[in-house]
Design a protein around this motif. Sequence first.
Motif, mmCIF file in Angstrom:
data_model
loop_
_atom_site.group_PDB
_atom_site.id
_atom_site.type_symbol
_atom_site.label_atom_id
_atom_site.label_comp_id
_atom_site.label_asym_id
_atom_site.label_seq_id
_atom_site.Cartn_x
_atom_site.Cartn_y
_atom_site.Cartn_z
ATOM 1 N N TYR A 100 0.819 -1.209 0.000
ATOM 2 C CA TYR A 100 0.000 0.000 0.000
ATOM 3 C C TYR A 100 0.856 1.264 0.000
ATOM 4 C CZ TYR A 100 -4.266 -2.555 -0.002
ATOM 5 O OH TYR A 100 -5.294 -3.365 -0.399
ATOM 6 N N LEU A 101 2.052 1.174 0.576
ATOM 7 C CA LEU A 101 2.970 2.317 0.549
ATOM 8 C C LEU A 101 3.402 2.608 -0.900
ATOM 9 C CD1 LEU A 101 4.234 4.205 2.627
ATOM 10 C CD2 LEU A 101 6.246 2.741 2.634
ATOM 11 N N MET A 119 -12.069 1.495 -12.501
ATOM 12 C CA MET A 119 -11.794 2.043 -11.166
ATOM 13 C C MET A 119 -10.335 2.472 -11.034
ATOM 14 S SD MET A 119 -14.044 2.549 -9.080
ATOM 15 C CE MET A 119 -15.716 2.591 -9.665
ATOM 16 N N ILE A 120 -9.421 1.617 -11.512
ATOM 17 C CA ILE A 120 -8.002 1.971 -11.404
ATOM 18 C C ILE A 120 -7.712 3.230 -12.213
ATOM 19 C CG2 ILE A 120 -5.664 1.205 -11.982
ATOM 20 C CD1 ILE A 120 -6.511 -1.617 -11.242
ATOM 21 N N LEU A 162 -9.796 10.265 0.861
ATOM 22 C CA LEU A 162 -11.200 9.937 1.083
ATOM 23 C C LEU A 162 -11.836 9.419 -0.202
ATOM 24 C CD1 LEU A 162 -12.800 10.404 3.755
ATOM 25 C CD2 LEU A 162 -13.931 12.299 2.568
ATOM 26 N N MET A 163 -11.557 10.149 -1.304
ATOM 27 C CA MET A 163 -12.125 9.727 -2.592
ATOM 28 C C MET A 163 -11.609 8.344 -2.988
ATOM 29 S SD MET A 163 -11.690 13.155 -4.828
ATOM 30 C CE MET A 163 -12.769 14.558 -4.648
ATOM 31 N N ILE A 164 -10.293 8.122 -2.768
ATOM 32 C CA ILE A 164 -9.718 6.840 -3.158
ATOM 33 C C ILE A 164 -10.274 5.720 -2.287
ATOM 34 C CG2 ILE A 164 -7.577 5.519 -3.260
ATOM 35 C CD1 ILE A 164 -6.198 8.129 -3.974
ATOM 36 N N MET A 182 -13.377 4.635 -3.722
ATOM 37 C CA MET A 182 -13.223 3.882 -4.969
ATOM 38 C C MET A 182 -12.624 2.500 -4.737
ATOM 39 S SD MET A 182 -12.268 6.614 -7.913
ATOM 40 C CE MET A 182 -11.138 7.662 -7.060
ATOM 41 N N LEU A 183 -11.733 2.395 -3.733
ATOM 42 C CA LEU A 183 -11.070 1.107 -3.485
ATOM 43 C C LEU A 183 -12.046 0.048 -2.989
ATOM 44 C CD1 LEU A 183 -7.570 1.861 -1.957
ATOM 45 C CD2 LEU A 183 -8.121 0.816 -4.144
#
Lengths: 282, 289
Positions: A109-110, B217-218, B274-276, B279-280
């Motif tokens: 994740y980093l 999404m990506i 927050l947005m990511i 989406m994740l």
Amino acid sequence: MRTREPRPGSFYALALFFALFVLFLYGPIITIAILSFQGPQGGLTFPMNGVSLHWFVDLFEKQAVGDIWGAFRRSFALGLMVMAVTVVLSVMGGLAFRRRFIGSGALFYLIIASLIIPSILISLGVGLIFDILDWEVHWTTSGFGAQLTWTLPFGLLIMFAVFNRFNKAYEEAARDLGASPWQTVRFVVLPIIAPSLIGVALFGFTLSYDEFARTLLTSGSYNTLPLEIFGMTTNVTSPVLYALGTLTTVFSFLIITSFIALAVILRRRRAKLGSDAGKGMV
Amino acid sequence: MTLKGLISASERTSWLLVSPLVLILAFFLVLPILTIVVVSFWNYNEFTFFPDFIFDNYAYLLTSQVTLSTYLKTLKFMVLTWIFCTAIGFTVAYFLAFHVRSLGAQVALFLLCTIPFWTSNIIRMISWIPFLGRNGLANSALISMGVIDEPLEWLLFSDFAVVLAFVHLYVLFMVVPVFNTMMRIDKSLIEAARDAGANGFQILTNVVIPLSKPGIMIGSIFIVTLVMGDFITVRFMSGGQSASVGRVISNEIALLQYPSAAASAVVLLCTVLLMIAVMLRFVDIRKEL
């Protein structure tokens, strides 16, 4: 011979759309390539006022533009440095990530975070650290590190994808024949993944060579080429800007095509040597 | 029992292999972010900035009317760019994946699409000048066709130009992941749908689009973060007239107001994360490689 179905009608509409898309991608750059051959009296837009090499000649005179050749040398050197480190660390990371290890999830994740963090934060943060520690920002130190945060994720993600498709039977065969772990990597794994390494190197060099936002506050008093070009946009209003743009784009194209050609040659050679490893995409 | 006994040899090898990577990311990614967070509570005057623990930077930022309008403007750029990139990127990827039949042609056309990604963004922005300018190609063409009498002033150095440049620069970030996901769709699923009587449009909406969602999404994550943090495209393509969150930060940096730039950066980072995070929820990145 394969039997061919007739093309559906939608094919032609989509093909036209695709052609327009390619025109959209390349049209503007072709326009400035043409305009960089403006006559000495010509301006930033059409019509062409004669055809000349005037603006290219201008590039070689120090007074007309800033220190673009110095900037080019720095960008080129930095690109090579970033490329070398990106390739080596991506392969090492790719090898490590084939097995789960303590902290591998967090590190993954980093790496993603490094890719999606807004570039200006890296620029500002690295600039602040150097300011607080009273170190001098320089393209070989702070600029180098800031660019690696952008190129490493690309290199690593490519390697992850490559190793996901890697057939472990080759390594097992090498081990069964008595190869040490290092010999397995050196004589089996690396030759098989070599064409993908060209791809990683291409990303490493070009993303560094064109990087702007992460280098802005971290390159110090000596500009890299993109910073120098951006500086020119505010005070240069002649086609010399186009000449420079054309020249550096031609340079980029040369780099890209030679990397792709190299990858194709490696792939052919490997195919001839009889291995079918990695026959899939990538 | 020693630490060595607890941790297996392969575990140690893995750590050895990633240690340079961890060091680089620690110093040039994690530490900079922490520094920004710390400095956002510092104070500054005309000459320098210094340690302190104040909330003034945030108080000013979060109560200012300008912040709200800047965020709304940036969100507008982002939404427009996303819509166009998704529509164009999906169509291009769909053509490449399902209508180009030989793998060789697919790879060649795919490379044709990705090559501009490896050239300079600044040059690609500059290259719109002769096309969009007052006397540019677009205006001349429209005038000669008799569509307009006067050159359009809003083509270059406007919000239109900003969105156009964003789409031009970032559409590849949508094409590549969507194409990648589409290439993995089992072609027999499409044949099955056709045998079951679905027409082309139904196959698209019921099979291809749902299976392409991770790629979309990506691509969206890329576009959201690239547009939200941008300061250079907005500055150049709007002729300095439009504001964006990134530009506010870069202006504060130019004025050496580092603590207030840091506070803006923290708010931007939280917004983007927050947005990511939202989406994740729809995609597992590790599965997509």
